[in-house]
Every structure is written in C-alpha cells, then in structure tokens.
Design an enzyme around this catalytic site. Sequence first.
Site, PDB file in Angstrom:
ATOM      1  N   ASP A 293      46.602  46.975 116.325  1.00  0.00           N
ATOM      2  CA  ASP A 293      47.536  45.882 116.171  1.00  0.00           C
ATOM      3  C   ASP A 293      48.552  46.499 115.516  1.00  0.00           C
ATOM      4  OD1 ASP A 293      48.886  43.246 116.323  1.00  0.00           O
ATOM      5  OD2 ASP A 293      47.049  42.496 116.827  1.00  0.00           O
ATOM      6  N   HIS A 327      50.424  48.322 117.797  1.00  0.00           N
ATOM      7  CA  HIS A 327      51.441  47.330 118.665  1.00  0.00           C
ATOM      8  C   HIS A 327      52.817  47.716 118.238  1.00  0.00           C
ATOM      9  CE1 HIS A 327      48.436  45.594 120.707  1.00  0.00           C
ATOM     10  NE2 HIS A 327      48.178  44.435 120.466  1.00  0.00           N
TER      11      HIS A 327
END
Length: 551
Positions: A293, A327
């Site tokens: 992430d 991300h």
Amino acid sequence: MTKSLYMLKRLLSVLPILAVLAFKQAPTLPRVITPTFKKDTINIITYGAKADGITLNTKSINAAVTACSKKGGGVVVVPAGLWLTGPVELKSNVNLHLKKEALLQFTPDFDQYELVQSNWEGVPQWRNQSPLFANNQTNIAITGFGIIDGSGEAWRMVKKDKLTETQWKKLVASGGVLSSDKKTWYPSEKSLKGSTVKNAGYITPEKTLEDVKAVKDFLRPNLLVFNGCKKVLLEGVTFQNSPAWCLHPLMCEDLTVRNVYAKNPWYAQNGDGIDLESCKNVVIENSTFDVGDDGICIKSGRDAEGRKRGKPTENVVVRNCTVYHAHGGFVIGSEMSGGAKNIYVDNCTFIGTDIGLRFKTTRGRGGIVENIFVNNIVMKDIVAEAILFDMYYAAVDPVVLAGEKREPPKVETLPVTEETPQFKEIYITNVVCNNAEKAVFVRGLPEMNVKNIVLKDMVLRAKEGLYMTEADGFVFKNVKLYTTNTDPVLNVHNSKNITLEGIDYSAGSNVLINVSGEKSKGIVVTKTDTGKASKKFTTTYGANEAAVEMK
C-alpha cells in the site's frame, strides 16, 4: 473599468501566487532528540529463550525487556537464530537489538494476540494486539541488523485479481474461505464475517466484547504500534510481512527512523510501509520501502475523531529514501483530519510505485495540509500519476483492476464547514520522472480549491500531461512535459490564477492548453514557445477566451 482599478484587481488575484513563491526555504525544524541507552546488556537466552523455531518465547523476551527497564535501561539482545514469539511490549530506556542473522518471527497463532482497544485508520477501534507495541514510553529503540517478520500471510485477505492463476489455486488449496463472489480469499470464517460487518472494529457503547470476538480474525494488527511515546529510534532492522500497516508511530514525539527496510508483498492489502499519525519532530532517512500500500505516509486521524484529537503531524524531515512498489511513494492522507504542516521531503527515489507524490483527502475529513516542501525527487515507471492532488479520495486502489468500472465523482458545490479539507501552500521542485501514465493530476472541490501550489524545475515524461480542475493559485515554472498524448498537453477546468511559465513540451503537439468551464479565469502562459503546437489553446464547456492570456 479604469486602468488603475484593473491593475489593482489583477494584483489582488495574484497575491496567493506571490505568497507561495515566497516559500523559498523550508521552515527551520526543531532538532529531533534521539534516545541514548546504558551499555548494560541482557541476552534473551538468559531468560530462557530458545532459537529452535518451535518454542514460543513470548514470556522470555518480555521478561528480559521488563528486567532491563527496571534496572534503569540498557540493551536487550536478540542473538542470531529463529526466535518464535507472541506480542512483545517495549518499555522505557530499552533498546531491543537484533544481531545479524537474527529472525524475530511472530507466531501465526491468533490466540496469542488478545483483543485490545486501539486505533485503526484514525479512529478508536478494537484490534488484535500488535506484535510490537509500546504505550506512553520514553527513550526506546529497535535497532540492529536482523529481521522482524509479522506472519502477515496468516492474517491477510487476498484479491484474486492480484495473483496469477497458479498462485490463486495454491492459496485456495491451502485452506481458508472465499467471498460470495469468489474473488477474495479470507484465512478464516471469522475473517470473512468481519468483512461483511460495517465498522466491525469500531468501539461503540452497544458493542460487546463477544460481538468483537465473533470477527476477531478480521481485525488485523499493525506490525508495530508505538502510541504516545517520546524519544524513539528505529534503525537498521528489516520489518516485513505485516498483517496490516508495517510501522505505525501514533502521537509520538522525537522519532528517528534510519536505515530500515519495510517489506511486504505487493498485493498486501493495507500493507503500508510507515504511517506517521499525529507525530511531532520526526526524521525518516536512508530507508527503503517495498510494500503493498502507501510507502511513506502522513496521517493525523479521521473525520470527527481526528478533529477532536486535534494533533497534526508536523516538523517532519524525509530524506534519502527509496520506495519501490507502493500505492504512493510519499503520501499525505487520506486520514489527515488533524492536519499536516512543516514537512520537508528531499532526495528520494520512487521506482514502480502506483503514484509518486500523492496528496489525498475527501469531504468529511476537515483538516489543513500546508507548508509542505518537496525537493529533488527521481521517479521511474510510475503506473498512474507522478504527482497527484485529489480531494475525492474513495478508498480504492489507485490503479483500476482488470474488468473494474469506476464512475467519476458527482460534482456539486457544498457549504464550507469544519468537515471541508484543505490543501494549500505546497512547494515541489526539482522532479524528474521517466515514464508515467499521467504527469500531474489536480482535483479540488468546488467549494474548496487546491490552493497556492508551486511546481517548479521538472522533467516529466508521461502519456498524458496536466489535468487540473478546481484549483486556485497554481504556478508551473520551468516544467518540461514530454507526452505521447498531445491533444491537449494541458487541461485546465474551472480553475483560476494559474501561471504557466517556461513550459516545454513535445514538438508537433496538437493543442498546448485546453481551458474549460465557465469559472476558469486568470490563466497566464508566459515564456513558452507556443509555436510548437498546432493550436495555442482551445476553450470548451463554457470557458471564455478572455480567461487565457498568452505572453
């Protein structure tokens, strides 16, 4: 209108831009105090620990930490070997030091992690106890050369679309259960049940402990949570395979993170590298993040709870760091309700991240992000946007998965309240990006534009150039946008007081800039060779040609 009145109005319109340009230097940040320790050492073997990969060493390691702290502090040594353990609580004046070839392996046995009232994504929630934790301690550290593994594969759900067919079949065959649509694997029935319960871990008066136990496996812990601690050092260690976030300093002060490696599988849902939440006086340096992430993320609480806490993350230096898969490379938000300010990012490299510099929020958060200084950033193979400001964050992956359909957000103007977030006074300079889907994406709210941003001295190679909507007081100066989609290079929608100075772009472009929306005005293109494009500018969707000034 008289000439003098016109000039006065023009001056007032550019004052926000001039204010941003005044931020030539980052603020002087206070010195971050690093912890110091007595030379006294305690070896966990002395307290009965065994490196056989079978013995659960929870009591032995915690006994060593407690004894060290009671004696006034020192170093608790984890020697080379595989040390299986349950949760470890760090205490004041203790440095937990991992020798080279030491592997501190946290057990995948969920029963070893009791349910505790903690904090998750900026809101008080029930969670399983974090493998590494400390509450309101002072002068603590985790240092050395070893590896800390959180057994995240035992906890995490996995989306089918993120694995190859062979990997997916192997995972399903290992046990666990599938969601009703067969697209997500869960490690247990309790984990699956938790995914179907709204706000499963929220602490509410009507929720009993038995209610929470029914979804216990879903409430994945962060690998490390230090809450309310002062003088903290994380140095040299590899933190990997976390059940959720990897490193989560919460409301800490005087934190140094140096030469660490945060490592998670790329598909690890919520597998952030480090999340600074409501922390003050922080240095993150010479560290590497390769996670599932966001890589390096700034947070300060979510919605009303974050505003009630009222503690921004402030006085932060991030330097000489590398982020691989994530991300976002450097991220602020989306839980930034307590604010973020006085943050300096320098000399970082992002390779293969979904987004490079990622600023995200949404209505309901409130909070102000301001005085952010980013300098000397190198990016390569960015999957989506090199630089992104988005005030419509919707808690989804930044890259659309195969077969997934997403509707654009509904655009409407709402009243400005304490729930309205703000991005302003952000200065980004000296960025080189080789290969991205989009160079720059800006999406503000109609009632609260992204304000007073400077992007300066950049070379951005991407398929698409600039897309901007609902912005006020942007400066693009000495930016080279080399794009394959040249129709147009720059899109500006319902934005005002935009200065595009010294822009270079691909020769033979169809349109340099398209301005759209009836609210667009004060867009100035200067010191730019407009002749390299077939058309200097076009106007669409109600924009007036008078909104654009070519100098």
